[in-house]
Structure formats: structure tokens, C-alpha cells
Design an enzyme around this catalytic site. Structure first.
Site, PDB file in Angstrom:
ATOM      1  N   GLU A  26       0.687  -1.077   0.007  1.00 58.47           N
ATOM      2  CA  GLU A  26      -0.055   0.030   0.003  1.00 58.47           C
ATOM      3  C   GLU A  26       0.834   1.182  -0.060  1.00 58.47           C
ATOM      4  O   GLU A  26       0.875   2.187   0.769  1.00 58.47           O
ATOM      5  CB  GLU A  26      -1.115  -0.074   1.154  1.00 58.47           C
ATOM      6  CG  GLU A  26      -1.957  -1.286   1.136  1.00 58.47           C
ATOM      7  CD  GLU A  26      -3.036  -1.137   2.246  1.00 58.47           C
ATOM      8  OE1 GLU A  26      -2.975  -0.296   3.051  1.00 58.47           O
ATOM      9  OE2 GLU A  26      -3.864  -1.939   2.270  1.00 58.47           O
ATOM     10  N   GLU A 105      -4.134  -9.250   0.495  1.00 56.67           N
ATOM     11  CA  GLU A 105      -4.696  -8.618   1.917  1.00 56.67           C
ATOM     12  C   GLU A 105      -6.194  -8.783   1.423  1.00 56.67           C
ATOM     13  O   GLU A 105      -6.598  -8.122   0.436  1.00 56.67           O
ATOM     14  CB  GLU A 105      -4.279  -7.563   2.296  1.00 56.67           C
ATOM     15  CG  GLU A 105      -5.049  -7.169   3.737  1.00 56.67           C
ATOM     16  CD  GLU A 105      -4.399  -5.766   4.436  1.00 56.67           C
ATOM     17  OE1 GLU A 105      -3.003  -5.498   4.272  1.00 56.67           O
ATOM     18  OE2 GLU A 105      -5.081  -5.035   4.817  1.00 56.67           O
TER      19      GLU A 105
END
Length: 803
Positions: A26, A105
Site C-alpha cells: 500500500e 490482503e
């Protein structure tokens, strides 16, 4: 950085071999601009320099995969990790067949072990008890809609390498959606006790031919007549549910292609036995499970994972503490406080129950059970011998457990070496005498049984009905209760009133519909920690209206709404794909009406979110699209930021209002107000809402603003001429700080960026903006990597000189 990669690539004894080298998770740079591609290449080359044989792939985990820059970075490494991006798998697999796609994720469903919020059909993320529902109706806005959808999205993507669930275990921190102690994401709680979702995964990831299983939830102990959603999962192809030996029906599960992976029934509660049976294709029974109604705790039970440990100062025994009723049945909702003592060469080094709302120390000698369980961790010393663990709790039978500590094998311990549990004072300590005395006598309420002696249907002939609550056990220390009347989402109802007198109450109907009587107890805490509810039907009383000048929660959306999931703070979340409609009917604007609306919104990022606002129900006669507005603000994690929109017409009388979206947001609700503050000197402390990972509120500023922090300012009316400049007073140790400015209003949503040059002292800087006009909600969004202190800011009207 280079040294870190060098060490990763250095040969040596490894417990396992890596399959992928991750160069980031991220990372906003991969989304922001072309610089992300430069960083990706640089990091990839650094990894390959220390892994010239390519023992593992280079990968990156990204939550920005819908956007071009992130896709360009993924195209460099070719092994693309998607964070909550399963919906993009098929399209991007088709566009990039050379990519290796996987879920880096996924999931992020939330649940508290053994806690069930009814009904199942009502998505509820946040509730009075600060717990999330293990029934399967609590999900986050960014994660999977359910455990089942998390399973099937990966299962149906044959090209996917697999997925990493967020998370296996609960962990301390990130207590979405509350401000409690630890997360709710795990399939097991912090004590290692499985939640119901654990068994759903087990049902889909194991083979009934070698390891048949079946699991029923919830437990079976509620108020008489309360409608209970019963769910059953199994890895077998067929299941059947029995109540008191009477079949309630069968259900066939298609584990290969199906999307409904559990059997579901709705039964009125009464005492008895629920039994679930699993069958193979030939109709043979391969597994069964039954749960029974139980009573109050009568005795404690201690169950160790083993009975012997090695006296090496390192070995551990994990003891599960439960309670049984007088018939020997496990009390699944027991919350008794258990006091522990230890004799012999052992130490009590930890207690945990998995409850995110329990702030008792892990290093203690007593703790409450949570949903019927408590974990005690016993460590040995360097001395062999017998260890005796004793457990007591007020007014129930104690328990005793004999454990053995044996000498280690010769040559396995070094002379003079220090051992963690033998040489460090890690055992639990007692508290002050006053605290110990108070806790020693407490008996919490484990169940609130709501009794409706005259039924639960309100009509003109019987417009008021009595209710009362019975506490279990009756001698509970905490006798005070709180009553509420709500809708299914737990929002205060406007179609009934309640008059309370202690453990009794009278409910009076005001309009047609369904409401829920809630009765809760704090159990000695600073807020509700346990509640029960029973549904009431109201018929023939007439229709009530919503008041737009009071906040209207999204939980009041009508059945005309479509494609919605749970939202934070009893709001709703729209879908990431497809059209979502949030519809509200029978809103009474009165004769004068209003044309300015405030929408509290939580978005996953700072992008533009078009929102169609309709008067009426889209597709129905007379419906009129009033405006398409844009919501765009810096996202603050799990924080609603208000945006104000000016509608092109004043709404009057009784009408309906609908919001149509094709992107995912959380909408808390709406309120019609008139407020303008766009050109005020606005302190950082004057924000409408703030949320995010890290920030500190001081007397005059918000400082240490870090990852994913959003400051929302609602009711910002820039007028017709608008503003094209902003003055910001702030400081940052970084050379440049990027502030994302999100503007939402009737004219649409927009996002702009400003670069604030670093300064050691608070400094005022002026920035030129693209013109902003009309009613807006302004969000200042700080993404990962931010280090900013914000004191105040001010927009300058067009034509005004700088101050």
C-alpha cells in the site's frame, strides 16, 4: 535499505524458504505519479542483486490497483498482490495474462467471538455493546461482504495464487469500528479461541471424506419467543437441522460452484436441543453436532492442552477455563470473573479472554470469561515437581488442576544461561486490596431475558403493552438496566415510545412498522456491555414521517434501497461495483422546506465520488433527479466527513429522497441545514470530524498527523464567485508535504493537491486553487508518510487581497 536486502539474500539456515520478496505494501508513491515506477524498478533491482538466482519472485501489495500508475508498477514486477481488489481480478487478468495475481490482503470482516446481533438480514457494523456480530452480518466498508464471499471470490479465480486473510488472529490495535483495545478482524481471537468464521473456512478448505465436520451457531440461550437466525456450515454436500428431534429442513451445499455455503433457518427461541447432521452424496451420516439450552454457571472447568511441561524455563501449558451449569452443560455466554492461584514450580504468566472491551491487565491473577472462555498461560521454572492450579469464582464451584513439571533431558540446558520464564518476573501480580475486594465479590449479568406477558403486537385496541426483564443470574451484582426502542439497525425508533420503571417498561405504538425493544447492562463498565432484544410489530396505527431537520441515520433507508452493506456507526456502505440506491421515504419537510443538505461520508480514498440525489424513488412515476454531486475529500480511516450540498430546488411537504452511487462509500445519513462558514478563519480543532491512524489533538492545533488522517469541514458555502486561494498555517519536518483537498457539493466532487514546504515553526502559506464555488464539504486528507501539524486555514473569496 541495501543492507537489509543483503541480509535477506545471505545464505544460512532458514526455517522455510521464501516464495516472494515484497518491496512494499500500500505504497502511495505507486499511485501518485511516475515516481512510483522509478522506485519500483530501483527496489526490484536491489532485491535481484542479492538474489541473482531468482529463488523468489519480487512482488508488491497494492490497494490502488484500479488506477493506472499502480497497474504500471505491477507490470514491472509481474507478481501483483491485490489488497481488497478481488473485483478487478477478471478484468485485469484478461488485460495482463502474464501477471501472477493473488490476494495480498483480503477479507477484513469483523466479528467478536460468541457475540450475535440479530436479525441476520440487518447488516450492523457498530452496536451498543462495542462488539461485532459473529452471526455474519458485520463487515467493513473496504473488505469482503461476508466470509462466504471472501472464499468464493478466490475459489472462482482459478488463475489466482491464493489469498492472505486479514487476519488469522485478532491483534492489539486497529479496533475497527470502535475505539477499543484490539482488532476484530481475526478468525481466532487474541486468546486463540476460534470464532464461527473459522469453521466456515474449515468447511470450505477441508474434505469431508477424510475430515468430516459440521458447526452450528449461535449458542441456544435467548428470550422466549425471540426470533433467532440459526446457521450451519459443513464440508459435506448436504445438511439437516433438527429442533427437539423434529426436522426443520435440509440444505444442499455446492462447495465447488455455489455461493450460499451455509444453511440458514429462523426459529423462535424456546428451550431445547438443536442438532445438525451432515450427509454424503449417498445420504450416509458423516458428522453431527448438537447444542442445548443451558442455565447459569454452577462450576468451573479447567482444560489444559497438555498435563506435563519441561522444567527448562521455556515450556508452556495453555489452560482453557470454562463453566458448566448444574446439568454439566457448557455455559457459552458465561462471563464470571475467575480468580487463579498457583502452587509449585510454575508461574501464571498471562490471562486473556479475547474481549476487545476488556482492559484488565494480561499480567493479572483474575479476569472475566468472555463468551464462556478464559485462557490461562502457565510457565515452568527450572525446578521439577507438581504444579497445582486453582480457580474460584463467587457462588460457583471451584476447580483444581494438577500439572507436572519434569526435568529436561541431559545436555539440553546450559549452566548459567538465563531462561525467560524462570528468571524474569513475568507472572501475574495481584491488585490493590480495594480493587481485589471489589472484583472478588462481583457477579456479572450473563443474560437479560425480555418477557412480554401480553404479547408483542401493538394495535389501536392494544396500543400499549408491558415488558419486563429478568436478569440471569438473579443475584447479579449489576442490577441497573437501560431500555431503548430501535429499528433493526439499532437506531432510535420514531414510531413508538417507552416508559421505563426499573426492570419494567411500557411500550406505546405511534405508527406502523417493526421495532425492537432493547434492554442492556453496563456490567460495571462505562457503557453498555451486554444487551438483549425482542421484536415488536405495530399495525393499524398509521404511518410516521422522518424529520429532515434532525439527523436521519442511513439505517432508516427503506426496502426500495439496493446493493448495500454495513457501514460504520450504523450507516450503510454502497457497493464498489454496480449501482447502489439509498432510499428514504415519507420525509416531512414542512411548508417552507429546505434546499441545503449535509451528507456525512467516509470514502476509501480521496477520489471523486459522484452521487445522484433524487426526489422520489428512481424509476418510479414522478421521480426527479435533482443533482449529481461529487464527494471528494482526503480519506480519514473510519471517520465520516460531512459534505454540504445545495439542491437546485427547495423540497417541501412529504416526499422521498434517494441517493444513487456507482462507487463505494459509507453514508452515515443526512440532515438538512443552512450553514455557511467557507471564508472563516478555521482552526484545525473546528473540524466536523477527524479520523485516521495517528494524530494528536493539542490546545490550538492537530499535530503529528500521520497515515490516512482526514479532517472534514462541513457546511462550507463558497457562494457564486467562489474561491481560488487558500491560506494554511502549519508546519512539517518534511521538505514538502502533500495535502489532499477534497471538495464535495451540489456541483460535483473534486480533489486538489497542494505542496506545503517544510518549516520548523508554524508558517502561513498561500496556495492557488482551481476555482471552488457553491456549497461544499472540505476534507483535508493526509495519506501514508505524512508528518504534519495543522493550526488553521482560510479560503479567500475571489477578488479579496491576501491578508
Amino acid at each position: 535499505m541495501e543492507e537489509g536486502y543483503r541480509q535477506l539474500g545471505t545464505p544460512g539456515p532458514q526455517p522455510s524458504e521464501p516464495i516472494m520478496w515484497s518491496i512494499g505494501n500500500e505504497i502511495y508513491d505507486t499511485h501518485a505519479d511516475d515516481r512510483g515506477q522509478e522506485l519500483t524498478r530501483m527496489l526490484q533491482n536491489e532485491v535481484l542483486a542479492h538474489d541473482p538466482r531468482g529463488n523468489a519472485f519480487v512482488t508488491i501489495g497494492s490497494n490502488y490497483m484500479p488506477w493506472d500508475n499502480a497497474q504500471k508498477c505491477a507490470d514491472i514486477v509481474k507478481v501483483a498482490g491485490y489488497n481488497y481488489g478481488e473485483k478487478y481480478y477478471d478484468r485485469q487478468h484478461e488485460e495482463h495474462p502474464d501477471w501472477f495475481i493473488y490476494g495480498s490482503e483480503t477479507c477484513s470482516t469483523v466479528q467478536s467471538r460468541g457475540i450475535y446481533h440479530f436479525p441476520l438480514a440487518q447488516p450492523v457494523l457498530a452496536d451498543d455493546d462495542l462488539q461485532c456480530s459473529s452471526l455474519g452480518n458485520s463487515s467493513t466498508s473496504w473488505g469482503a461482504k461476508s466470509t462466504e464471499s471472501c472464499i468464493t471470490s478466490d475459489r472462482d479465480a482459478a488463475y489466482s495464487l491464493g489469498q492472505f486473510l486479514w487476519t488469522g488472529f485478532d491483534y492489539i490495535g486497529e479496533p475497527t469500528p470502535y475505539f477499543t483495545k484490539n482488532s476484530y478482524f481475526g478468525q481466532l481471537d487474541t486468546a486463540g479461541f476460534p470464532k464461527d468464521s473459522y469453521y466456515i473456512y474449515k468447511a470450505e478448505w477441508t474434505d469431508y471424506r477424510t475430515d468430516p465436520m459440521i458447526h452450528i451457531f449461535p449458542y441456544w440461550d435467548f428470550s422466549e419467543g425471540q426470533l433467532i437466525d440459526v446457521r450451519v456450515c459443513s464440508n459435506a454436500p448436504r445438511i439437516e437441522l433438527f429442533f427437539n428431534d423434529v426436522s426443520r429442513g435440509t440444505y444442499d451445499i455446492d462447495h465447488v460452484h455455489g455461493h450460499k455455503l451455509l444453511g440458514e433457518w429462523r426459529l423462535p427461541y424456546s428451550e431445547g436441543v438443536l442438532r445438525a447432521v451432515a450427509y454424503d452424496e449417498q445420504g450416509n451420516v458423516v458428522a453431527s453436532e448438537q447444542i442445548l439450552s443451558f442455565g447459569n454457571a454452577a462450576s468451573l472447568v479447567l482444560t489444559p492442552d497438555k498435563h506435563e511441561l519441561t522444567a527448562d524455563g521455556q515450556d508452556l501449558i495453555f489452560v482453557t477455563i470454562t463453566a458448566q451449569d448444574s446439568q454439566g452443560l457448557q455455559v457459552e455466554n458465561a462471563n464470571n470473573r475467575v480468580h487463579l492461584s498457583l502452587e509449585g514450580p510454575g508461574r501464571l504468566i498471562g490471562l486473556d479472554n479475547g474481549d476487545s472491551t476488556d482492559y484488565d491487565p494480561y499480567k493479572g491473577t483474575n479476569r472475566r470469561m468472555f463468551s464462556g472462555k478464559l485462557l490461562a498461560v502457565i510457565a515452568g521454572t527450572l525446578e521439577p515437581g507438581t504444579i497445582t492450579l486453582r480457580a474460584t469464582s463467587p457462588e460457583i464451584a471451584p476447580a483444581e488442576l494438577i500439572l507436572h513439571s519434569g526435568a529436561p533431558a541431559r545436555g539440553t540446558s546450559g549452566d548459567g544461561e538465563l531462561f525467560l520464564y524462570a528468571d524474569c518476573p513475568l507472572e501475574g501480580k495481584g491488585e490493590s486490596a480495594e480493587v481485589e475486594s471489589k472484583k472478588a465479590a462481583e457477579i456479572p449479568v450473563r443474560k437479560l431475558e425480555i418477557i412480554c406477558p401480553e404479547g408483542n403486537t401493538l394495535t389501536p385496541e392494544h396500543s400499549a403493552l408491558p415488558v419486563r426483564v429478568k436478569l440471569h443470574p438473579e443475584n447479579a451484582t449489576f442490577q441497573e438496566v437501560e431500555w431503548r426502542i430501535t429499528n433493526a439497525a439499532g437506531i432510535d425508533a420514531n414510531i413508538a415510545s417507552i416508559e421505563v420503571k426499573g426492570h419494567e417498561a411500557v411500550i406505546t405504538g405511534l405508527g406502523d412498522g417493526e421495532v425492537y425493544i432493547r434492554c442492556g447492562t453496563t456490567n460495571g463498565a462505562d457503557g453498555i456491555r451486554l444487551y438483549s432484544l425482542v421484536e415488536f410489530k405495530l399495525e393499524g396505527l398509521g404511518q410516521a414521517c422522518l424529520d429532515p431537520y434532525e439527523f436521519v441515520s442511513s439505517g432508516y433507508h427503506s426496502i426500495a434501497s439496493t446493493n448495500l452493506t454495513n457501514g460504520n456507526e450504523r450507516g450503510v456502505a454502497t457497493a464498489r461495483e454496480g449501482e447502489s440506491r439509498i432510499c428514504f421515504e415519507r420525509i416531512d419537510f414542512g411548508d417552507y422546506g429546505a434546499d441545503e443538505i449535509i451528507l456525512p461520508i467516509f470514502s476509501l480514498d480521496g477520489g471523486e465520488y459522484p452521487i445522484e440525489i433524487w426526489e422520489g424513488l428512481p424509476g418510479e412515476p414522478g421521480a426527479n433527479r435533482l443533482s449529481t454531486v461529487i464527494y471528494q475529500k482526503p480519506s480519514r480511516w473510519n471517520v465520516y466527513q460531512e459534505e454540504t450540498y445545495k439542491l437546485p430546488k427547495r423540497l417541501t411537504g412529504i416526499t422521498s429522497l434517494s441517493f444513487v452511487l456507482r462507487q463505494k462509500i459509507h453514508l452515515k445519513g443526512f440532515q438538512f441545514v443552512q450553514k455557511r462558514k467557507a471564508y472563516e478563519h478555521l482552526s484545525a480543532l473546528e473540524n466536523s470530524r477527524i479520523y485516521g491512524d495517528t494524530f494528536t489533538v493539542t490546545e490550538s492545533a492537530i499535530e503529528a498527523i500521520g497515515n490516512n488522517v482526514s479532517l472534514i469541514y462541513e457546511g462550507m458555502d463558497f457562494g457564486v464567485k467562489g474561491s481560488s486561494r487558500i491560506v494554511i498555517c502549519g508546519r512539517s519536518p518534511l521538505e514538502n508535504s502533500t495535502l489532499h483537498l477534497l471538495f464535495s457539493g451540489p456541483g460535483g466532487d473534486s480533489k486538489q493537491l497542494v505542496e506545503f514546504a517544510g518549516s520548523g515553526n508554524y508558517t502561513e502559506r498561500e496556495f492557488i486553487l482551481e476555482p471552488v464555488s457553491g456549497p461544499r464539504t472540505v476534507t483535508l486528507l493526509f495519506l501514508p508518510g505524512s508528518q504534519f501539524d495543522l493550526k488553521w486555514f482560510r479560503f479567500l473569496p475571489a477578488g479579496q487581497l491576501s491578508p
